[in-house]
Design a protein around this motif. Structure first.
Motif, PDB file in Angstrom:
ATOM      1  N   THR A  36       0.913  -1.070   0.320  1.00 33.74           N
ATOM      2  CA  THR A  36       0.075  -0.179   0.044  1.00 33.74           C
ATOM      3  C   THR A  36       0.855   1.220   0.024  1.00 33.74           C
ATOM      4  O   THR A  36       1.615   1.508   1.020  1.00 33.74           O
ATOM      5  N   VAL A  37       0.797   1.906  -1.033  1.00 38.86           N
ATOM      6  CA  VAL A  37       1.717   3.187  -1.249  1.00 38.86           C
ATOM      7  C   VAL A  37       0.857   4.164  -1.803  1.00 38.86           C
ATOM      8  O   VAL A  37      -0.069   3.958  -2.499  1.00 38.86           O
ATOM      9  N   GLY A  38       1.251   5.484  -1.808  1.00 40.06           N
ATOM     10  CA  GLY A  38       0.555   6.653  -2.228  1.00 40.06           C
ATOM     11  C   GLY A  38       1.096   6.899  -3.421  1.00 40.06           C
ATOM     12  O   GLY A  38       0.381   7.579  -4.486  1.00 40.06           O
ATOM     13  N   VAL A  39       2.438   6.708  -3.701  1.00 38.47           N
ATOM     14  CA  VAL A  39       3.144   6.842  -4.881  1.00 38.47           C
ATOM     15  C   VAL A  39       4.050   5.335  -5.070  1.00 38.47           C
ATOM     16  O   VAL A  39       4.785   5.046  -4.397  1.00 38.47           O
ATOM     17  N   VAL A  40       4.150   4.818  -6.310  1.00 40.40           N
ATOM     18  CA  VAL A  40       5.148   3.624  -6.548  1.00 40.40           C
ATOM     19  C   VAL A  40       6.427   4.426  -6.736  1.00 40.40           C
ATOM     20  O   VAL A  40       6.852   5.234  -7.571  1.00 40.40           O
ATOM     21  N   PRO A  41       7.257   3.861  -5.893  1.00 35.82           N
ATOM     22  CA  PRO A  41       8.624   4.411  -6.006  1.00 35.82           C
ATOM     23  C   PRO A  41       9.534   4.097  -7.047  1.00 35.82           C
ATOM     24  O   PRO A  41       9.279   3.099  -7.638  1.00 35.82           O
ATOM     25  N   LYS A  42      10.379   5.093  -7.423  1.00 36.99           N
ATOM     26  CA  LYS A  42      11.361   4.877  -8.556  1.00 36.99           C
ATOM     27  C   LYS A  42      12.092   3.797  -8.218  1.00 36.99           C
ATOM     28  O   LYS A  42      12.688   3.899  -6.938  1.00 36.99           O
ATOM     29  N   ASP A  43      12.719   3.142  -9.116  1.00 35.02           N
ATOM     30  CA  ASP A  43      13.917   2.424  -9.092  1.00 35.02           C
ATOM     31  C   ASP A  43      13.780   1.342  -8.019  1.00 35.02           C
ATOM     32  O   ASP A  43      14.582   0.830  -7.220  1.00 35.02           O
ATOM     33  N   ARG A  62     -11.054  -1.000 -18.697  1.00 37.25           N
ATOM     34  CA  ARG A  62     -10.067  -1.471 -17.260  1.00 37.25           C
ATOM     35  C   ARG A  62      -8.732  -2.317 -17.567  1.00 37.25           C
ATOM     36  O   ARG A  62      -8.809  -3.075 -18.510  1.00 37.25           O
ATOM     37  N   SER A  63      -7.697  -1.687 -16.851  1.00 38.20           N
ATOM     38  CA  SER A  63      -6.704  -2.261 -17.298  1.00 38.20           C
ATOM     39  C   SER A  63      -5.706  -2.738 -15.989  1.00 38.20           C
ATOM     40  O   SER A  63      -5.846  -2.137 -14.882  1.00 38.20           O
ATOM     41  N   VAL A  64      -4.595  -3.277 -16.091  1.00 42.31           N
ATOM     42  CA  VAL A  64      -3.556  -3.726 -15.131  1.00 42.31           C
ATOM     43  C   VAL A  64      -2.382  -3.651 -16.212  1.00 42.31           C
ATOM     44  O   VAL A  64      -2.176  -4.222 -17.124  1.00 42.31           O
ATOM     45  N   PHE A  65      -1.532  -2.900 -15.402  1.00 38.64           N
ATOM     46  CA  PHE A  65      -0.120  -2.710 -16.100  1.00 38.64           C
ATOM     47  C   PHE A  65       1.053  -3.389 -15.395  1.00 38.64           C
ATOM     48  O   PHE A  65       1.146  -2.936 -13.915  1.00 38.64           O
ATOM     49  N   ARG A  66       2.098  -3.887 -15.961  1.00 36.57           N
ATOM     50  CA  ARG A  66       3.376  -4.479 -15.253  1.00 36.57           C
ATOM     51  C   ARG A  66       4.221  -3.618 -15.696  1.00 36.57           C
ATOM     52  O   ARG A  66       4.605  -3.393 -16.850  1.00 36.57           O
ATOM     53  N   VAL A  67       4.784  -2.795 -14.809  1.00 35.23           N
ATOM     54  CA  VAL A  67       5.833  -1.559 -14.966  1.00 35.23           C
ATOM     55  C   VAL A  67       7.149  -1.888 -14.413  1.00 35.23           C
ATOM     56  O   VAL A  67       7.202  -2.232 -13.335  1.00 35.23           O
ATOM     57  N   ASP A  68       8.233  -1.452 -15.174  1.00 36.71           N
ATOM     58  CA  ASP A  68       9.472  -1.049 -14.599  1.00 36.71           C
ATOM     59  C   ASP A  68       9.668   0.088 -14.063  1.00 36.71           C
ATOM     60  O   ASP A  68       9.866   1.099 -14.791  1.00 36.71           O
ATOM     61  N   THR A  69       9.925   0.286 -12.837  1.00 34.75           N
ATOM     62  CA  THR A  69       9.951   1.473 -12.073  1.00 34.75           C
ATOM     63  C   THR A  69      11.488   1.975 -12.411  1.00 34.75           C
ATOM     64  O   THR A  69      11.823   3.079 -11.923  1.00 34.75           O
ATOM     65  N   GLY A  70      12.358   1.026 -12.798  1.00 34.19           N
ATOM     66  CA  GLY A  70      13.839   1.477 -13.069  1.00 34.19           C
ATOM     67  C   GLY A  70      13.883   2.124 -14.406  1.00 34.19           C
ATOM     68  O   GLY A  70      15.091   2.385 -14.694  1.00 34.19           O
ATOM     69  N   ALA A  71      12.972   1.894 -15.186  1.00 32.48           N
ATOM     70  CA  ALA A  71      13.141   2.645 -16.642  1.00 32.48           C
ATOM     71  C   ALA A  71      12.057   3.562 -16.943  1.00 32.48           C
ATOM     72  O   ALA A  71      11.464   3.554 -18.055  1.00 32.48           O
ATOM     73  N   GLY A  72      11.830   4.220 -15.851  1.00 33.85           N
ATOM     74  CA  GLY A  72      10.906   5.691 -16.183  1.00 33.85           C
ATOM     75  C   GLY A  72       9.329   5.131 -16.240  1.00 33.85           C
ATOM     76  O   GLY A  72       8.794   5.906 -16.912  1.00 33.85           O
ATOM     77  N   GLY A  73       9.096   3.843 -15.808  1.00 32.33           N
ATOM     78  CA  GLY A  73       7.700   3.553 -15.938  1.00 32.33           C
ATOM     79  C   GLY A  73       7.441   2.619 -17.049  1.00 32.33           C
ATOM     80  O   GLY A  73       6.198   2.824 -17.663  1.00 32.33           O
ATOM     81  N   THR A  74       8.542   2.047 -17.695  1.00 31.90           N
ATOM     82  CA  THR A  74       8.151   1.462 -18.876  1.00 31.90           C
ATOM     83  C   THR A  74       6.889   0.159 -18.904  1.00 31.90           C
ATOM     84  O   THR A  74       7.265  -0.292 -17.859  1.00 31.90           O
TER      85      THR A  74
END
Length: 124
Positions: A36-43, A62-74
Motif C-alpha cells: 500500500t503506497v501513495g506513490v509507486v517508488p522510483k527504481d 479497465r487495465s492492469v499494467f506491469r511496470v518497470d520502475t527502473g526505466a521511467g515507468g516502461t
C-alpha cells in the motif's frame, strides 16, 4: 491473447479491483507482495498497477499494467479487461474481442490508480 491461467486471472482481478494497493514482484519466480503506497517508488523493481487505458478510437478499458520502475515507468505488459475477460493488449484475439482493427487502438494512453514517482510517459 486471452488470459486462461487461473492464478494470473486472480492476480489481475485483485490488482484491478483496488485503488489503494499495488503488487511488487519479488525474485524471479513470479511471486509478488502486496504494497500500500501513495506513490509507486522510483527504481524499486517491477510493479503491477491497476488503471485505465484510453484507446486511440476513444474507448476506455479497465487495465492492469506491469511496470518497470527502473526505466521511467516502461510498460512491460498491459492487460485489458474486455467483457469480463482479461487479454494481453497486443494480440489479434484482443482486437477481435474489442471488435476493432489494431490501428484503432494504437497509440493508446493510460492512467494509473496509484501514480508512479518516475513516469517518463506522463511527466508534467
Amino acid at each position: 491473447m486471452k488470459v486462461n491461467h487461473d492464478e494470473l486471472r486472480r492476480r489481475l482481478n485483485l490488482v484491478e479491483s483496488s485503488g489503494s494497493f499495488v503488487l511488487r514482484e519479488v525474485g524471479n519466480d513470479g511471486k509478488a507482495e502486496v504494497k500500500t503506497v501513495g506513490v509507486v517508488p522510483k527504481d524499486d523493481g517491477i510493479y503491477w498497477v491497476g488503471g485505465e487505458t484510453t484507446l486511440r478510437a476513444g474507448s476506455s478499458l479497465r487495465s492492469v499494467f506491469r511496470v518497470d520502475t527502473g526505466a521511467g515507468g516502461t510498460l512491460l505488459t498491459v492487460y485489458w479487461n474486455i467483457d469480463g475477460s482479461w487479454y494481453e493488449h497486443d494480440s489479434p484475439e484482443t482486437f477481435t474481442a474489442l471488435g476493432i482493427e489494431r490501428e484503432n487502438a494504437f497509440p493508446f494512453d493510460w492512467r494509473y490508480r496509484v501514480p508512479l514517482e518516475d513516469d517518463a510517459f506522463h511527466s508534467a
